[in-house]
Design an enzyme around this catalytic site. Structure first.
Site, PDB file in Angstrom:
ATOM      1  N   TYR A 104       6.638 -12.899   6.386  1.00  0.00           N
ATOM      2  CA  TYR A 104       5.664 -11.915   5.529  1.00  0.00           C
ATOM      3  C   TYR A 104       6.444 -11.881   3.887  1.00  0.00           C
ATOM      4  CZ  TYR A 104       3.476  -7.673   3.957  1.00  0.00           C
ATOM      5  OH  TYR A 104       2.643  -6.723   3.284  1.00  0.00           O
TER       6      TYR A 104
ATOM      7  N   ASN B  88      -7.374  -8.527   0.277  1.00  0.00           N
ATOM      8  CA  ASN B  88      -6.410  -7.352   0.760  1.00  0.00           C
ATOM      9  C   ASN B  88      -6.179  -7.645   2.109  1.00  0.00           C
ATOM     10  OD1 ASN B  88      -5.791  -4.465   1.002  1.00  0.00           O
ATOM     11  ND2 ASN B  88      -7.246  -4.722   2.830  1.00  0.00           N
TER      12      ASN B  88
ATOM     13  N   THR C 214      -0.453   3.826   6.417  1.00  0.00           N
ATOM     14  CA  THR C 214      -1.636   3.440   7.061  1.00  0.00           C
ATOM     15  C   THR C 214      -1.097   2.862   8.469  1.00  0.00           C
ATOM     16  OG1 THR C 214      -1.257   1.073   6.494  1.00  0.00           O
ATOM     17  CG2 THR C 214      -2.508   2.449   4.881  1.00  0.00           C
TER      18      THR C 214
ATOM     19  N   THR D 140       8.020   1.815   9.917  1.00  0.00           N
ATOM     20  CA  THR D 140       8.701   3.055   9.479  1.00  0.00           C
ATOM     21  C   THR D 140       9.605   3.349  10.303  1.00  0.00           C
ATOM     22  OG1 THR D 140       6.912   4.188  11.094  1.00  0.00           O
ATOM     23  CG2 THR D 140       6.456   4.258   8.658  1.00  0.00           C
TER      24      THR D 140
ATOM     25  N   ASP E  51     -14.196  -8.692   6.985  1.00  0.00           N
ATOM     26  CA  ASP E  51     -13.131  -8.364   8.067  1.00  0.00           C
ATOM     27  C   ASP E  51     -13.590  -9.099   9.594  1.00  0.00           C
ATOM     28  OD1 ASP E  51     -11.041  -5.913   8.254  1.00  0.00           O
ATOM     29  OD2 ASP E  51     -11.424  -6.723  10.186  1.00  0.00           O
TER      30      ASP E  51
END
Length: 259
Positions: A153, A87, A188, A203, A37
């Site tokens: 994306y 990921n 998340t 969301t 990361d």
């Protein structure tokens, strides 16, 4: 015996909501985990939490030399690399294509697509040295259909599908399996907080109410599928796509009727 005893797993984006869940799940199943990361503080804290079978390595997935250092760190610490989980990913601020600047387009594809390409490119020799293994690329339900306002994306996740299938064909005889997971709306910070440069979160656009399973997914839902795909239980699976979205892509579910 835990499924991943004596195996080493490298997870990119390993401090995020899904990434940290994956790291903890592999560790609980006996794996040595390498947390890749760019967030050194959170990565070091997670490694300290898990203990001796965990290492943090600062990894910029867009930089091939950073990838080389991460793979070397995994082999140096634990002797081999057996599983790679690509990921790491970022979301673009929602905008129509005509209002999306080229810098945003390039940044999203650089991290979400080129980052996976470089991961496969650099990790494959290590997986061969380990006599085979597994790669799972975390794509998205958005990689299986168009989604307004998220062109960079969506394009990156569609491209990951083709890259994964090509890698599966190239690496199968080396006993390296390559698959994709396509999460839907997983609870998340990635979907609860606006992307960089945005004012609205994912969301704000999605409610789980119409889903066949009317809830947001949890990171552990994805982690359980990931453990299966990278284990010996999935030894005949490669080049495949696994959707985990609660029925999002199926369309609105029928509502139960009171009789």
């Amino acid at each position: 015996m835990p499924r991943f005893d004596n195996q080493t797993v490298l997870v990119t984006g390993g401090t995020g909501g899904q990434g940290a869940s994956h790291v903890r799940a592999f560790h609980a199943e006996g794996a040595n985990v390498v947390i890749g990361d760019i967030d050194a503080e959170r990565g070091a804290a997670l490694a300290d939490e898990l203990g001796t079978r965990a290492r943090f390595v600062r990894l910029d997935v867009t930089d091939q030399s950073s990838w080389a250092a991460a793979v070397l760190a995994a082999e140096s610490a634990f002797g081999a690399l057996n599983v790679l989980v690509n990921n790491a990913g970022v979301q673009n601020p929602p905008a129509l294509i005509e209002h999306t600047d080229q810098a945003t387009w390039s940044r999203i594809l650089d991290i979400n697509l080129t980052g996976i390409f470089l991961g496969i490119k650099v990790a494959v020799p290590a997986l061969r040295r380990a006599a085979g293994g597994a790669i799972v690329n975390i794509a998205s339900a958005m990689g299986l259909g168009g989604t307004a306002h998220y062109a960079p994306y969506v394009a990156s996740k569609w491209a990951v599908r083709g890259l994964t299938q090509t890698a599966a064909l190239e690496l199968g005889r080396d006993h390296i399996r390559v698959n994709t997971i396509h999460p839907g709306v997983i609870s998340t910070p990635f979907i609860h907080k606006p992307a960089v440069g945005a004012t609205a979160a994912i969301t704000d656009f999605y409610s789980p109410e119409p889903f066949a399973i009317p809830r947001l997914g949890e990171p552990t839902d994805v982690s359980r599928l990931l453990l299966f795909l990278t284990s010996s239980e999935a030894s005949f699976i490669t080049g495949s796509e696994y959707v985990i979205d609660g029925g999002l892509l199926l369309g609105p579910a029928l509502q139960s009727e009171t009789v």
